[in-house]
Design an enzyme around this catalytic site. Structure first.
Site, PDB file in Angstrom:
ATOM      1  N   GLU A 172       1.077   3.779   1.901  1.00 37.88           N
ATOM      2  CA  GLU A 172       1.638   4.115   3.212  1.00 37.88           C
ATOM      3  C   GLU A 172       2.833   3.229   3.551  1.00 37.88           C
ATOM      4  O   GLU A 172       3.846   3.714   4.058  1.00 37.88           O
ATOM      5  CB  GLU A 172       0.584   3.939   4.318  1.00 37.88           C
ATOM      6  CG  GLU A 172      -0.652   4.779   4.143  1.00 37.88           C
ATOM      7  CD  GLU A 172      -1.799   4.062   3.446  1.00 37.88           C
ATOM      8  OE1 GLU A 172      -2.956   4.265   3.850  1.00 37.88           O
ATOM      9  OE2 GLU A 172      -1.549   3.299   2.484  1.00 37.88           O
ATOM     10  N   CYS A 223      -2.156  -0.751   7.543  1.00 37.88           N
ATOM     11  CA  CYS A 223      -1.341   0.468   7.503  1.00 37.88           C
ATOM     12  C   CYS A 223      -1.315   1.168   8.851  1.00 37.88           C
ATOM     13  O   CYS A 223      -0.269   1.679   9.261  1.00 37.88           O
ATOM     14  CB  CYS A 223      -1.836   1.390   6.395  1.00 37.88           C
ATOM     15  SG  CYS A 223      -1.524   0.693   4.752  1.00 37.88           S
ATOM     16  N   CYS A 247      -5.936   1.774   6.155  1.00 37.71           N
ATOM     17  CA  CYS A 247      -6.599   0.538   6.579  1.00 37.71           C
ATOM     18  C   CYS A 247      -5.959   0.030   7.882  1.00 37.71           C
ATOM     19  O   CYS A 247      -5.006   0.621   8.398  1.00 37.71           O
ATOM     20  CB  CYS A 247      -6.477  -0.515   5.482  1.00 37.71           C
ATOM     21  SG  CYS A 247      -4.780  -1.132   5.250  1.00 37.71           S
ATOM     22  N   HIS A 292       0.861  -1.184   0.000  1.00 43.01           N
ATOM     23  CA  HIS A 292       0.000   0.000   0.000  1.00 43.01           C
ATOM     24  C   HIS A 292       0.894   1.230   0.000  1.00 43.01           C
ATOM     25  O   HIS A 292       2.060   1.178   0.422  1.00 43.01           O
ATOM     26  CB  HIS A 292      -0.894   0.014   1.238  1.00 43.01           C
ATOM     27  CG  HIS A 292      -1.988  -0.993   1.209  1.00 43.01           C
ATOM     28  ND1 HIS A 292      -3.047  -0.948   2.072  1.00 43.01           N
ATOM     29  CD2 HIS A 292      -2.199  -2.076   0.416  1.00 43.01           C
ATOM     30  CE1 HIS A 292      -3.870  -1.949   1.825  1.00 43.01           C
ATOM     31  NE2 HIS A 292      -3.366  -2.655   0.830  1.00 43.01           N
TER      32      HIS A 292
END
Length: 148
Positions: free
Chosen positions: A54, A85, A82, A52
């Site tokens: 992040e 993360c 999420c 992701h």
């Protein structure tokens, strides 16, 4: 720079993700008003479900400071983080998260869950949400509309 200026830079990163065929999410990490890392979604390209935006930015920032702790940093991301993360954000000791669009189904800052001040955590994260939310949301909406 202010939150909106940094978010515009994150939006530019989200466009890079979209150009690569990924969900358009971009992130960057700032320390002392300097960008120390950037990332955008790469799970498809990297065959890595953890890639992701992040996480990509956190990995780069950790290499930059040569430490897994990212104390006194701010993470800017175009979509509310999420659970995965948020876990990484807590472990990295990121001070503050600034996000654009809410993620009502999977957001773990304030939407589906609220992990910034979870009782089990020994690190609590400051946050600001919905910075340039309309632009961030539109980017995602347009992307998924094209795919349907």
């Amino acid at each position: 720079m202010d939150d909106e200026a940094w978010m515009r830079r994150a939006i530019n990163l989200a466009h890079k993700a979209e150009a690569a065929g990924e969900v358009p999410v971009g992130a960057l990490i700032v320390k002392n008003n300097e960008c120390i890392a950037e990332g955008y979604n790469l799970p498809i390209k990297n065959s890595d479900p953890t890639a992701h935006a992040e996480i990509v930015a956190i990995r780069e920032a950790s290499q930059f400071v040569n430490n897994y702790r990212l104390v006194d940093t701010v993470l800017y991301v175009t979509l509310e983080p999420c659970v995965m993360c948020m876990g990484a954000i807590q472990h990295a000791r990121i001070k503050r998260v600034v996000f654009g669009a809410l993620d009502e189904k999977r957001g773990a800052v304030c939407s589906a869950l609220s992990l910034t001040k979870a009782e089990y955590a020994n690190h609590h994260i400051e946050w600001t949400g919905e910075v340039l939310a309309a632009e961030c949301s539109q980017l995602l909406t347009a992307f998924f509309k094209k795919r349907r």
